[in-house]
Design an enzyme around this catalytic site. Sequence first.
Site, PDB file in Angstrom:
ATOM      1  N   ASP A 108       0.835  -1.213   0.000  1.00  0.00           N
ATOM      2  CA  ASP A 108       0.000   0.000   0.000  1.00  0.00           C
ATOM      3  C   ASP A 108       0.868   1.260   0.000  1.00  0.00           C
ATOM      4  OD1 ASP A 108      -3.038  -0.497   0.505  1.00  0.00           O
ATOM      5  OD2 ASP A 108      -2.051  -1.902   1.855  1.00  0.00           O
ATOM      6  N   GLU A 133      -5.094   7.408   0.022  1.00  0.00           N
ATOM      7  CA  GLU A 133      -5.577   6.711   1.208  1.00  0.00           C
ATOM      8  C   GLU A 133      -4.574   6.685   2.373  1.00  0.00           C
ATOM      9  OE1 GLU A 133      -7.044   2.763   0.443  1.00  0.00           O
ATOM     10  OE2 GLU A 133      -8.081   2.718   2.359  1.00  0.00           O
ATOM     11  N   ASP A 196      -6.300   5.301  -4.806  1.00  0.00           N
ATOM     12  CA  ASP A 196      -6.309   4.184  -3.860  1.00  0.00           C
ATOM     13  C   ASP A 196      -5.132   3.306  -4.270  1.00  0.00           C
ATOM     14  OD1 ASP A 196      -6.740   2.091  -2.175  1.00  0.00           O
ATOM     15  OD2 ASP A 196      -8.928   2.152  -2.371  1.00  0.00           O
ATOM     16  N   ILE A 198      -3.800   0.532  -3.157  1.00  0.00           N
ATOM     17  CA  ILE A 198      -4.266  -0.849  -3.380  1.00  0.00           C
ATOM     18  C   ILE A 198      -5.717  -0.883  -2.954  1.00  0.00           C
ATOM     19  CG2 ILE A 198      -4.112  -3.283  -2.777  1.00  0.00           C
ATOM     20  CD1 ILE A 198      -1.255  -3.107  -2.476  1.00  0.00           C
ATOM     21  N   ASP A 199      -6.572  -0.919  -3.931  1.00  0.00           N
ATOM     22  CA  ASP A 199      -7.980  -1.053  -3.629  1.00  0.00           C
ATOM     23  C   ASP A 199      -8.271  -2.551  -3.588  1.00  0.00           C
ATOM     24  OD1 ASP A 199     -10.666  -0.293  -3.280  1.00  0.00           O
ATOM     25  OD2 ASP A 199     -11.047  -0.724  -5.381  1.00  0.00           O
ATOM     26  N   THR A 201      -7.519  -4.391  -0.548  1.00  0.00           N
ATOM     27  CA  THR A 201      -6.350  -4.914   0.180  1.00  0.00           C
ATOM     28  C   THR A 201      -6.573  -6.365   0.608  1.00  0.00           C
ATOM     29  OG1 THR A 201      -6.202  -2.677   1.057  1.00  0.00           O
ATOM     30  CG2 THR A 201      -4.680  -4.281   1.952  1.00  0.00           C
ATOM     31  N   ASP A 348     -12.345   5.079  -3.468  1.00  0.00           N
ATOM     32  CA  ASP A 348     -12.897   3.744  -3.727  1.00  0.00           C
ATOM     33  C   ASP A 348     -13.731   3.688  -4.999  1.00  0.00           C
ATOM     34  OD1 ASP A 348     -11.858   2.309  -1.580  1.00  0.00           O
ATOM     35  OD2 ASP A 348     -13.332   3.181  -0.232  1.00  0.00           O
TER      36      ASP A 348
HETATM   37  N1  LIG Z   1     -17.449  -2.305   5.975  1.00  0.00           N
HETATM   38  C1  LIG Z   1     -17.247  -1.902   4.718  1.00  0.00           C
HETATM   39  N2  LIG Z   1     -18.302  -1.673   3.917  1.00  0.00           N
HETATM   40  C2  LIG Z   1     -18.115  -1.294   2.651  1.00  0.00           C
HETATM   41  N3  LIG Z   1     -16.902  -1.102   2.091  1.00  0.00           N
HETATM   42  C3  LIG Z   1     -15.827  -1.302   2.859  1.00  0.00           C
HETATM   43  C4  LIG Z   1     -15.944  -1.719   4.204  1.00  0.00           C
HETATM   44  N4  LIG Z   1     -14.713  -1.851   4.706  1.00  0.00           N
HETATM   45  C5  LIG Z   1     -13.876  -1.515   3.709  1.00  0.00           C
HETATM   46  N5  LIG Z   1     -14.555  -1.179   2.611  1.00  0.00           N
HETATM   47  C6  LIG Z   1     -14.044  -0.680   1.340  1.00  0.00           C
HETATM   48  O1  LIG Z   1     -14.186  -1.657   0.334  1.00  0.00           O
HETATM   49  C7  LIG Z   1     -13.034  -1.580  -0.455  1.00  0.00           C
HETATM   50  C8  LIG Z   1     -12.849  -2.849  -1.197  1.00  0.00           C
HETATM   51  O2  LIG Z   1     -13.861  -2.895  -2.130  1.00  0.00           O
HETATM   52  P1  LIG Z   1     -14.616  -4.235  -2.472  1.00  0.00           P
HETATM   53  O3  LIG Z   1     -15.556  -4.529  -1.354  1.00  0.00           O
HETATM   54  O4  LIG Z   1     -15.320  -3.854  -3.719  1.00  0.00           O
HETATM   55  O5  LIG Z   1     -13.578  -5.273  -2.645  1.00  0.00           O
HETATM   56  C9  LIG Z   1     -11.953  -1.300   0.527  1.00  0.00           C
HETATM   57  O6  LIG Z   1     -10.891  -0.681  -0.131  1.00  0.00           O
HETATM   58  P2  LIG Z   1      -9.393  -0.870   0.423  1.00  0.00           P
HETATM   59  O7  LIG Z   1      -9.043  -2.286   0.234  1.00  0.00           O
HETATM   60  O8  LIG Z   1      -8.638   0.074  -0.415  1.00  0.00           O
HETATM   61  O9  LIG Z   1      -9.429  -0.462   1.872  1.00  0.00           O
HETATM   62  C10 LIG Z   1     -12.602  -0.335   1.485  1.00  0.00           C
HETATM   63  O10 LIG Z   1     -12.451   0.986   1.085  1.00  0.00           O
HETATM   64 MG   LIG Z   2     -10.235   1.070  -1.581  1.00  0.00          MG
END
Ligand SMILES: Nc1ncnc2c1ncn2[C@@H]1O[C@H](COP(=O)(O)O)[C@@H](OP(=O)(O)O)[C@H]1O
Ligand SMILES: [Mg+2]
Length: 389
Positions: A108, A133, A196, A198-199, A201, A348
């Site tokens: 990240d 982020e 982001d 790493i979107d 993670t 995001d």
């Molecule tokens: N409780 C939650 N509800 C919805 N989205 C969340 C969450 N916790 C984390 N996320 C977000 O969902 C992203 C991942 O997207 P997806 O659900 O489509 O895989 C995460 O990005 P990061 O991994 O950059 O933190 C984070 O921003």
């Molecule tokens: Mg993200």
Amino acid sequence: MATFTVSSGTINSLTRTLPLTKNTKPHSLFSLSISLTLKASKFTLRASSMSYDKQLAAAKKAASLAARLCQVILLLIISASFLKKVQKALLQADVQSKSDKSPVTVADYGSQAVVSVVLQKELDSASFSLVAEEDSGDLRKEEGKETLQRIMKLVNETLTSDETYGNAPLSEEDVLAAIDSGRSVGGPSGQHWVLDPIDGTKGFVRGDQYAIALALLDEGKAVLGVLACPNLPLSSVASHNPQDPQEKVGCLFYAQVGSGTYMQSLDGSTPIKVHVTDLDNPEEAAFFESFEAAHSLHDLSSSIAKKLGVRAPPVRIDSQAKYGALSRGDGAIYLRFPHKGYREKIWDHAAGYLVVAEHLRFRSLPLKVPTPYSHERSGRPVSLFWQII
Ligand SMILES: Nc1ncnc2c1ncn2[C@@H]1O[C@H](COP(=O)(O)O)[C@@H](OP(=O)(O)O)[C@H]1O
Ligand SMILES: [Mg+2]
């Protein structure tokens, strides 16, 4: 500025007929609204006629190099998994925990540093603004020192793997400054990058889907979007076989407002223009949702999919790779319903939004360009920057 007239969906009538729970606030419906199967009413979308070619070239380079860094780290993790002991040590060294308990990896930070450095090298650094982020707070602590050294090494190796950057290694302080350049508060005027690093993670740590998601906002509107998806197959995700060792992965999607959406392989194939699906029968549609049930209400999307008549099971993918897959027609619907209280962040969705929206301008886009006027670090309801028409 050019004004385009496009069609939007019958989201209002759809929302009236859906069994919405109290958790499903209107803002949660934004993802439903990108269902490509919806039919039309009218609204207008302005698109800037300005060219962002230089910024696009820089963004593609930045995201591709960041993806290279992430893949190197992933390979280290995977190879170490054959040696359990090493894996444990690696994971301990490379995965830390943020206050929100999501895993934060060396990747990240490294990805954010690479993107920041590349954009500043390629573009005018005096007016550079990045809303991203991560920040370097934990790395500046005594216990973060070793991690910082690992990041610095990886960032330098990644940058020097690109011959245009020669061999001028960054210091620890340079890396910290590059990460912290992402602290911009953004705003409704001027240009701001949104990243982001790493979107997805959690997908990354699992070895599944993740994306480096980079967007440019100009006067509060998304004008560029780049998604590097290192683990996304070049062919459709709806029909892919993850066990197939021959399957080629690694996609770079990009869109510039007014120019459509393109995809190329991360190793540099000729770009192709991509198109969302032509499908107008939901029964035949593939629908996407988060892999993580904690990120989106799977039960609710399942009941909506049933009401729409979707027959196929959901395709669960992490990250904005879903937007990339939608933009090339792998699926027709993306449903996302965060649990009550969760606030989406601008990074995001900004890049993924444009990658899908660019192609939808002349079609059934039921979304207005977001108005992301602040950095959203603390999170804001999606409705503030994703509005349903
Ligand atoms: N409780 C939650 N509800 C919805 N989205 C969340 C969450 N916790 C984390 N996320 C977000 O969902 C992203 C991942 O997207 P997806 O659900 O489509 O895989 C995460 O990005 P990061 O991994 O950059 O933190 C984070 O921003
Ligand atoms: Mg993200």
